[in-house]
Design a protein around this motif. Sequence first.
Motif, mmCIF file in Angstrom:
data_model
loop_
_atom_site.group_PDB
_atom_site.id
_atom_site.type_symbol
_atom_site.label_atom_id
_atom_site.label_comp_id
_atom_site.label_asym_id
_atom_site.label_seq_id
_atom_site.Cartn_x
_atom_site.Cartn_y
_atom_site.Cartn_z
ATOM 1 N N GLY A 125 -5.406 11.295 3.595
ATOM 2 C CA GLY A 125 -6.614 10.615 3.636
ATOM 3 C C GLY A 125 -6.386 9.738 2.347
ATOM 4 N N GLY B 272 -4.132 7.127 1.496
ATOM 5 C CA GLY B 272 -4.071 5.490 1.904
ATOM 6 C C GLY B 272 -5.424 5.236 2.650
ATOM 7 N N ARG B 273 -6.158 5.870 3.549
ATOM 8 C CA ARG B 273 -7.281 5.198 4.184
ATOM 9 C C ARG B 273 -8.262 5.138 3.134
ATOM 10 N NH1 ARG B 273 -9.307 5.308 9.137
ATOM 11 N NH2 ARG B 273 -7.769 6.489 9.803
ATOM 12 N N VAL C 218 1.399 5.298 -1.041
ATOM 13 C CA VAL C 218 1.082 6.834 -1.691
ATOM 14 C C VAL C 218 2.416 7.857 -1.918
ATOM 15 C CG1 VAL C 218 -0.272 8.867 -0.958
ATOM 16 C CG2 VAL C 218 -0.916 6.788 -0.323
ATOM 17 N N ARG D 252 -0.473 11.633 3.888
ATOM 18 C CA ARG D 252 -1.189 12.201 5.115
ATOM 19 C C ARG D 252 -2.391 13.077 4.493
ATOM 20 N NH1 ARG D 252 2.713 13.287 10.242
ATOM 21 N NH2 ARG D 252 0.392 13.451 11.088
ATOM 22 N N ASN E 112 7.034 2.672 11.153
ATOM 23 C CA ASN E 112 6.267 3.523 10.426
ATOM 24 C C ASN E 112 4.932 3.916 11.072
ATOM 25 O OD1 ASN E 112 4.831 4.675 8.506
ATOM 26 N ND2 ASN E 112 5.183 3.183 6.811
ATOM 27 N N SER F 11 -0.649 3.349 12.391
ATOM 28 C CA SER F 11 -1.991 4.419 13.035
ATOM 29 C C SER F 11 -3.133 4.152 12.145
ATOM 30 C CB SER F 11 -1.495 5.731 12.898
ATOM 31 O OG SER F 11 -2.562 6.312 13.028
ATOM 32 N N VAL G 179 1.101 -1.153 -0.017
ATOM 33 C CA VAL G 179 0.051 -0.044 0.078
ATOM 34 C C VAL G 179 0.841 1.006 -0.018
ATOM 35 C CG1 VAL G 179 -1.744 1.148 1.205
ATOM 36 C CG2 VAL G 179 -1.555 -1.269 1.324
HETATM 37 C C1 LIG Z 1 1.155 4.235 4.880
HETATM 38 C C2 LIG Z 1 0.780 4.936 3.817
HETATM 39 C C3 LIG Z 1 0.334 4.234 2.585
HETATM 40 C C4 LIG Z 1 -0.438 5.848 4.050
HETATM 41 O O1 LIG Z 1 -0.850 6.705 3.326
HETATM 42 P P1 LIG Z 1 -1.314 8.239 3.477
HETATM 43 O O2 LIG Z 1 -2.257 8.672 2.637
HETATM 44 O O3 LIG Z 1 -0.139 8.836 4.169
HETATM 45 O O4 LIG Z 1 -2.462 7.779 5.099
HETATM 46 P P2 LIG Z 1 -3.792 8.814 5.520
HETATM 47 O O5 LIG Z 1 -3.448 9.952 5.255
HETATM 48 O O6 LIG Z 1 -4.553 8.041 4.572
HETATM 49 O O7 LIG Z 1 -3.779 8.036 6.819
HETATM 50 C C5 LIG Z 1 -2.555 8.334 7.737
HETATM 51 C C6 LIG Z 1 -3.083 8.210 9.269
HETATM 52 O O8 LIG Z 1 -2.091 8.291 10.146
HETATM 53 C C7 LIG Z 1 -2.020 9.304 11.048
HETATM 54 N N1 LIG Z 1 -0.852 9.436 11.396
HETATM 55 C C8 LIG Z 1 0.217 9.888 10.596
HETATM 56 N N2 LIG Z 1 1.476 9.973 11.645
HETATM 57 C C9 LIG Z 1 0.920 9.603 13.039
HETATM 58 C C10 LIG Z 1 1.539 9.505 14.140
HETATM 59 N N3 LIG Z 1 2.828 9.681 14.365
HETATM 60 N N4 LIG Z 1 0.677 9.004 15.102
HETATM 61 C C11 LIG Z 1 -0.602 8.691 14.891
HETATM 62 N N5 LIG Z 1 -1.205 8.874 13.855
HETATM 63 C C12 LIG Z 1 -0.524 9.233 12.874
HETATM 64 C C13 LIG Z 1 -2.738 10.321 10.309
HETATM 65 O O9 LIG Z 1 -3.202 11.431 11.079
HETATM 66 C C14 LIG Z 1 -3.741 9.613 9.494
HETATM 67 O O10 LIG Z 1 -4.776 9.308 10.451
HETATM 68 P P3 LIG Z 1 -6.419 10.167 10.169
HETATM 69 O O11 LIG Z 1 -6.833 9.545 8.712
HETATM 70 O O12 LIG Z 1 -7.069 9.446 11.276
HETATM 71 O O13 LIG Z 1 -5.979 11.554 9.986
HETATM 72 C C15 LIG Z 1 1.796 5.867 3.470
HETATM 73 O O14 LIG Z 1 2.387 6.625 4.337
HETATM 74 C C16 LIG Z 1 3.008 5.345 2.558
HETATM 75 O O15 LIG Z 1 2.964 5.003 1.341
HETATM 76 N N6 LIG Z 1 3.971 5.014 3.250
HETATM 77 C C17 LIG Z 1 5.260 4.210 2.953
HETATM 78 C C18 LIG Z 1 4.952 2.859 2.584
HETATM 79 C C19 LIG Z 1 4.501 2.127 3.676
HETATM 80 O O16 LIG Z 1 5.029 1.898 4.476
HETATM 81 N N7 LIG Z 1 3.272 1.168 3.320
HETATM 82 C C20 LIG Z 1 2.679 0.469 4.308
HETATM 83 C C21 LIG Z 1 3.086 -0.681 4.302
HETATM 84 S S1 LIG Z 1 2.636 -1.885 2.878
#
Ligand SMILES: CC(C)(COP(=O)(O)OP(=O)(O)OC[C@H]1O[C@@H](n2cnc3c(N)ncnc32)[C@H](O)[C@@H]1OP(=O)(O)O)[C@@H](O)C(=O)NCCC(=O)NCCS
Length: 326
Positions: free
Chosen positions: A134, A136-137, A126, A132, A161, A166, A124
């Motif tokens: 929304g 990924g959600r 982004v 950050r 991560n 989270s 997954v």
């Molecule tokens: C993991 C990933 C897919 C998330 O995508 P994103 O679009 O950034 O995620 P979102 O914005 O939808 O959601 C992130 C959530 O984490 C929360 N968050 C971020 N940092 C945080 C922290 N330190 N503590 C608590 N919550 C945290 C955000 O507030 C958000 O929550 P919300 O929807 O309730 O506001 C993206 O960060 C990514 O590509 N990471 C690198 C690849 C990876 O590790 N993928 C996962 C494993 S396959």
Amino acid sequence: MTQILALGGGPAWGTAISFQPFLPSARLSQTWIEGQRRYMTIQLRAAVSGDAAACGRIIFRAFQRINDEHGFPSAYTDETLAARVASTQLDHPEVYGVVAEADGHVVGSAFLDERALVLSIGPVTVDPPFQRRGIGRRMMEHLLQRAGTAPGARLTTDAFNPQAISLYTSLGFEVKEPLMLLTGRPKDEAPTDARVRPMTADDLEATAALSAHVHGFDRSNELSDCLGKCSPVILVKQGRPTAYASTLSLWQAGHGVAETDQDLQALILGAASLSASPISLLLPTRQSTLLRWCVHQGLRLGKPMLLMSIGEYQEPRGAWFPSARM
Ligand SMILES: CC(C)(COP(=O)(O)OP(=O)(O)OC[C@H]1O[C@@H](n2cnc3c(N)ncnc32)[C@H](O)[C@@H]1OP(=O)(O)O)[C@@H](O)C(=O)NCCC(=O)NCCS
């Protein structure tokens, strides 16, 4: 059989959401980025084969950023490798992919592997400038809606991560196992009272039974895909298969199960004797005896990861290790 969850509140398939973008991307056209600064529309659609290059670029960039931040090498060493991995997923009839587009440009992707009763999710990703917000959600909610009738789904994530942990926790996933990446060549020779050999199609019934015993479901479809491609191996002791691994040289793709710790140790030593490649696996570290054995064998500990699960989860009965998905 229970369902994973009923997600009623998320936006429906194809629904657009709008938001302010986060940071500009170095790789995207500056004009386009500037044009997005004020307002942008995100839309989800099913991924297709032609998305491989865009997905690969984002997978590479997303994992490079999080790993760089924490001083670990990324598993995706370049965009070409990441695109190849994306392509394998996109072209597989039992893997479902979704991409998120910002005004027609792919900015994220996520995959749901439907080959087993328990589904697996990943990667997954982004694009860092769009994280950050929304996206990924939205992609995860979409995959969970699709997985709704499955008994469970699993994934792994880097333990460093917070964003991913989270996000997955808020969607209902629970941490089931701490994992460590282990690599290297073991010191001992393979034991003589058991034999490790390459797996064949004739072994699939026995490996299904082993997996069903340890995890409660079998992974025959995945193993079938591995035959002739990723060097799956099986341990036969006193004429009976007691352990297998889909591969022991590529942790992202390799899962394994064994009746006992000793069987998994024999499998690792036997696999090492069949190939000059280093052993590489994600070991659940609550298996303390196995972890200690790996350390004594000279395997090096790499990055920490977590196995997370939603829905039904059977505590493993035996020795095991997951791939990068489950
Ligand atoms: C993991 C990933 C897919 C998330 O995508 P994103 O679009 O950034 O995620 P979102 O914005 O939808 O959601 C992130 C959530 O984490 C929360 N968050 C971020 N940092 C945080 C922290 N330190 N503590 C608590 N919550 C945290 C955000 O507030 C958000 O929550 P919300 O929807 O309730 O506001 C993206 O960060 C990514 O590509 N990471 C690198 C690849 C990876 O590790 N993928 C996962 C494993 S396959």
